[in-house]
Design a protein around this motif. Structure first.
Motif, PDB file in Angstrom:
ATOM      1  N   GLU A 209       0.837  -1.205   0.000  1.00 58.06           N
ATOM      2  CA  GLU A 209       0.000   0.000   0.000  1.00 58.06           C
ATOM      3  C   GLU A 209       0.871   1.254   0.000  1.00 58.06           C
ATOM      4  OE1 GLU A 209      -2.914   0.090   3.096  1.00 58.06           O
ATOM      5  OE2 GLU A 209      -4.301  -1.197   1.970  1.00 58.06           O
ATOM      6  N   CYS A 210       1.966   1.230   0.752  1.00 53.04           N
ATOM      7  CA  CYS A 210       2.894   2.368   0.755  1.00 53.04           C
ATOM      8  C   CYS A 210       3.509   2.563  -0.635  1.00 53.04           C
ATOM      9  CB  CYS A 210       3.997   2.157   1.783  1.00 53.04           C
ATOM     10  SG  CYS A 210       3.412   2.075   3.500  1.00 53.04           S
ATOM     11  N   ALA A 211       3.819   1.446  -1.299  1.00 56.10           N
ATOM     12  CA  ALA A 211       4.366   1.534  -2.652  1.00 56.10           C
ATOM     13  C   ALA A 211       3.356   2.160  -3.611  1.00 56.10           C
ATOM     14  CB  ALA A 211       4.762   0.137  -3.143  1.00 56.10           C
ATOM     15  N   LEU A 212       2.091   1.774  -3.477  1.00 56.04           N
ATOM     16  CA  LEU A 212       1.054   2.363  -4.317  1.00 56.04           C
ATOM     17  C   LEU A 212       0.914   3.855  -4.040  1.00 56.04           C
ATOM     18  CD1 LEU A 212      -1.227   2.236  -6.345  1.00 56.04           C
ATOM     19  CD2 LEU A 212      -2.730   1.347  -4.537  1.00 56.04           C
ATOM     20  N   GLU A 213       1.030   4.255  -2.789  1.00 61.85           N
ATOM     21  CA  GLU A 213       0.939   5.674  -2.448  1.00 61.85           C
ATOM     22  C   GLU A 213       2.063   6.469  -3.129  1.00 61.85           C
ATOM     23  OE1 GLU A 213      -0.140   9.313  -1.104  1.00 61.85           O
ATOM     24  OE2 GLU A 213      -1.335   7.478  -1.088  1.00 61.85           O
ATOM     25  N   LEU A 214       3.281   5.921  -3.161  1.00 60.99           N
ATOM     26  CA  LEU A 214       4.367   6.609  -3.853  1.00 60.99           C
ATOM     27  C   LEU A 214       4.070   6.731  -5.348  1.00 60.99           C
ATOM     28  CD1 LEU A 214       7.854   5.552  -2.432  1.00 60.99           C
ATOM     29  CD2 LEU A 214       6.467   7.550  -1.939  1.00 60.99           C
ATOM     30  N   ALA A 215       3.496   5.679  -5.928  1.00 65.31           N
ATOM     31  CA  ALA A 215       3.129   5.739  -7.344  1.00 65.31           C
ATOM     32  C   ALA A 215       2.096   6.827  -7.589  1.00 65.31           C
ATOM     33  CB  ALA A 215       2.599   4.381  -7.801  1.00 65.31           C
ATOM     34  N   LEU A 216       1.140   6.953  -6.687  1.00 67.35           N
ATOM     35  CA  LEU A 216       0.097   7.968  -6.836  1.00 67.35           C
ATOM     36  C   LEU A 216       0.661   9.378  -6.695  1.00 67.35           C
ATOM     37  CD1 LEU A 216      -2.737   6.214  -4.798  1.00 67.35           C
ATOM     38  CD2 LEU A 216      -2.578   6.437  -7.290  1.00 67.35           C
ATOM     39  N   ARG A 217       1.680   9.553  -5.864  1.00 69.51           N
ATOM     40  CA  ARG A 217       2.297  10.873  -5.740  1.00 69.51           C
ATOM     41  C   ARG A 217       3.007  11.275  -7.029  1.00 69.51           C
ATOM     42  NH1 ARG A 217       4.931   9.888   0.254  1.00 69.51           N
ATOM     43  NH2 ARG A 217       2.928   9.521   1.324  1.00 69.51           N
ATOM     44  N   ILE A 218       3.658  10.288  -7.663  1.00 72.89           N
ATOM     45  CA  ILE A 218       4.274  10.571  -8.967  1.00 72.89           C
ATOM     46  C   ILE A 218       3.199  10.937  -9.978  1.00 72.89           C
ATOM     47  CG2 ILE A 218       5.584   9.568 -10.878  1.00 72.89           C
ATOM     48  CD1 ILE A 218       7.050   7.838  -8.818  1.00 72.89           C
ATOM     49  N   LYS A 219       2.086  10.236  -9.929  1.00 69.84           N
ATOM     50  CA  LYS A 219       0.977  10.532 -10.839  1.00 69.84           C
ATOM     51  C   LYS A 219       0.430  11.928 -10.593  1.00 69.84           C
ATOM     52  CE  LYS A 219      -3.398   8.565 -12.508  1.00 69.84           C
ATOM     53  NZ  LYS A 219      -4.328   7.412 -12.419  1.00 69.84           N
ATOM     54  N   ASP A 220       0.330  12.332  -9.334  1.00 75.68           N
ATOM     55  CA  ASP A 220      -0.152  13.679  -9.007  1.00 75.68           C
ATOM     56  C   ASP A 220       0.804  14.746  -9.526  1.00 75.68           C
ATOM     57  OD1 ASP A 220      -2.287  12.544  -7.662  1.00 75.68           O
ATOM     58  OD2 ASP A 220      -1.371  12.721  -5.677  1.00 75.68           O
ATOM     59  N   GLU A 221       2.102  14.476  -9.452  1.00 76.01           N
ATOM     60  CA  GLU A 221       3.113  15.480  -9.803  1.00 76.01           C
ATOM     61  C   GLU A 221       3.298  15.646 -11.306  1.00 76.01           C
ATOM     62  OE1 GLU A 221       6.655  14.250  -7.852  1.00 76.01           O
ATOM     63  OE2 GLU A 221       5.886  14.664  -5.824  1.00 76.01           O
TER      64      GLU A 221
ATOM     65  N   GLY B 154       1.914  13.034 -13.834  1.00 77.59           N
ATOM     66  CA  GLY B 154       1.100  12.148 -14.656  1.00 77.59           C
ATOM     67  C   GLY B 154       1.725  10.767 -14.750  1.00 77.59           C
ATOM     68  N   ALA B 155       0.901   9.742 -14.662  1.00 73.53           N
ATOM     69  CA  ALA B 155       1.396   8.372 -14.727  1.00 73.53           C
ATOM     70  C   ALA B 155       0.248   7.427 -15.021  1.00 73.53           C
ATOM     71  CB  ALA B 155       2.072   7.968 -13.406  1.00 73.53           C
ATOM     72  N   ASN B 156       0.600   6.308 -15.616  1.00 69.45           N
ATOM     73  CA  ASN B 156      -0.346   5.207 -15.786  1.00 69.45           C
ATOM     74  C   ASN B 156       0.100   4.099 -14.848  1.00 69.45           C
ATOM     75  OD1 ASN B 156      -2.584   3.908 -17.627  1.00 69.45           O
ATOM     76  ND2 ASN B 156      -0.970   2.375 -17.413  1.00 69.45           N
ATOM     77  N   ILE B 157      -0.777   3.685 -13.941  1.00 67.63           N
ATOM     78  CA  ILE B 157      -0.413   2.728 -12.902  1.00 67.63           C
ATOM     79  C   ILE B 157      -1.131   1.402 -13.145  1.00 67.63           C
ATOM     80  CG2 ILE B 157      -0.423   2.239 -10.428  1.00 67.63           C
ATOM     81  CD1 ILE B 157      -0.440   5.262  -9.946  1.00 67.63           C
ATOM     82  N   THR B 158      -0.343   0.352 -13.288  1.00 73.53           N
ATOM     83  CA  THR B 158      -0.878  -0.996 -13.463  1.00 73.53           C
ATOM     84  C   THR B 158      -0.579  -1.813 -12.215  1.00 73.53           C
ATOM     85  OG1 THR B 158      -0.473  -0.914 -15.856  1.00 73.53           O
ATOM     86  CG2 THR B 158      -0.840  -3.085 -14.879  1.00 73.53           C
ATOM     87  N   LEU B 159      -1.593  -2.408 -11.638  1.00 68.71           N
ATOM     88  CA  LEU B 159      -1.425  -3.275 -10.483  1.00 68.71           C
ATOM     89  C   LEU B 159      -1.225  -4.711 -10.943  1.00 68.71           C
ATOM     90  CD1 LEU B 159      -4.478  -1.961  -8.421  1.00 68.71           C
ATOM     91  CD2 LEU B 159      -2.127  -1.111  -8.331  1.00 68.71           C
ATOM     92  N   ILE B 160      -0.327  -5.430 -10.278  1.00 64.62           N
ATOM     93  CA  ILE B 160      -0.149  -6.857 -10.550  1.00 64.62           C
ATOM     94  C   ILE B 160      -0.241  -7.602  -9.229  1.00 64.62           C
ATOM     95  CG2 ILE B 160       1.400  -8.660 -11.367  1.00 64.62           C
ATOM     96  CD1 ILE B 160       2.559  -6.757 -13.365  1.00 64.62           C
ATOM     97  N   SER B 161      -1.116  -8.604  -9.183  1.00 62.60           N
ATOM     98  CA  SER B 161      -1.284  -9.403  -7.974  1.00 62.60           C
ATOM     99  C   SER B 161      -1.430 -10.862  -8.372  1.00 62.60           C
ATOM    100  CB  SER B 161      -2.528  -8.945  -7.189  1.00 62.60           C
ATOM    101  OG  SER B 161      -2.634  -9.643  -5.969  1.00 62.60           O
ATOM    102  N   ALA B 162      -0.862 -11.757  -7.553  1.00 66.27           N
ATOM    103  CA  ALA B 162      -0.942 -13.189  -7.826  1.00 66.27           C
ATOM    104  C   ALA B 162      -1.408 -13.917  -6.571  1.00 66.27           C
ATOM    105  CB  ALA B 162       0.415 -13.732  -8.273  1.00 66.27           C
TER     106      ALA B 162
END
Length: 265
Positions: free
Chosen positions: A45-57, A59-67
């Motif tokens: 979840e912390c990793a996703l939050e960092l990705a979202l901050r980059i997106k806020d700053e 722009g980014a396309n975020i793909t989640l991968i879960s197994a």
């Protein structure tokens, strides 16, 4: 130009669950949780939050991968609603968490990453709260042949270059590396933001690709790259010694003598 980010999410038993609900099965070499609801691994979840901050700053396309064997759709929806754009779910009966080692998991994740063309950055937690191994991120980076930076609490992305602030003993250090790269994230990155009700409704329409292991990985998956020798509960020994004295001063002196004998003072 926006950044193409992948975030690994692992479903784990809630680490806030009662310790009495966990039972160690030494024969099967696993820890079994009874009545513990699943959650997203807090470090992921912390990793996703960092990705979202980059997106806020920028722009980014975020793909989640879960197994996993049974991936909770509400948990995926929560991550999508927080601000991710799509998800790749590797859902397979063979993916029992206790039967997978870190190398096998890394092989599966690497195969899923190859389905995301032109990725710039992979983010994941430093470890999962159920095994605490901390190996999947670095192993996946090794299989992909990309740099790996660990223990991150902040990331800046500019001109295909990552500036990562790492947590080290009694300090922070800044590491600069080229993209694409994989970065593992600590709890110091901060908690995942709460999605709005509107975002939760919109997340239901976002793309989710579901695949089996055989759709991604050719050949048999080895589950013996890392061997778990044994697992057991720690042995705890408690001793209570009562120090007596006719007065408080005498009892205190005797206590001091005992502590010196034990090497504590």
């Amino acid at each position: 130009m926006s950044v193409n980010i992948i975030v690994f999410l692992k479903q784990v038993p809630d680490p806030e669950g009662s310790p009495s609900s966990y039972i160690i099965n030494p024969a099967e070499k696993r820890v079994e949780g009874r009545g513990i609801p699943p959650v997203i691994n807090p470090f992921d979840e912390c990793a996703l939050e960092l990705a979202l901050r980059i997106k806020d700053e920028r722009g980014a396309n975020i793909t989640l991968i879960s197994a996993g064997k049974n991936i909770s759709r509400p948990l995926v929806l929560k991550a999508l609603a927080a601000g991710a754009d799509s998800a790749i779910l590797i859902e397979d009966p063979s993916l029992e968490s206790f039967s997978l080692d870190s190398f096998t998991t890394a092989r599966i994740l690497k195969a899923a990453v190859m389905r995301v063309p032109g990725f710039d950055l992979i983010l994941c937690g430093i470890q999962s709260s159920d095994t605490n191994a901390g190996l999947v991120g670095p192993l996946t980076a090794g299989l992909l042949g990309i740099p790996c930076v660990t223990l991150a609490r902040a990331i800046k992305y500019e001109n295909k270059t990552l500036r990562v602030e790492r947590v080290v003993s009694n300090a922070y250090e800044t590491v600069i590396c080229p993209a694409p790269a994989l970065v593992t994230v600590t709890g110091e990155a901060g908690e995942l933001r709460y999605p709005s009700l509107q975002a939760i409704r919109a997340a239901k329409e976002l793309p989710q690709m579901v695949a089996k292991v055989s759709d991604l990985v050719e050949g048999e998956l080895s589950r013996h790259a890392i061997e778990l020798v044994s697992i057991s509960a720690p042995e705890r020994e408690r001793r209570c010694r009562i120090i007596e004295g006719d007065t408080g001063e005498e009892a205190g002196k005797r206590l001091a003598d005992v502590l010196r004998e034990d090497g504590i003072l």
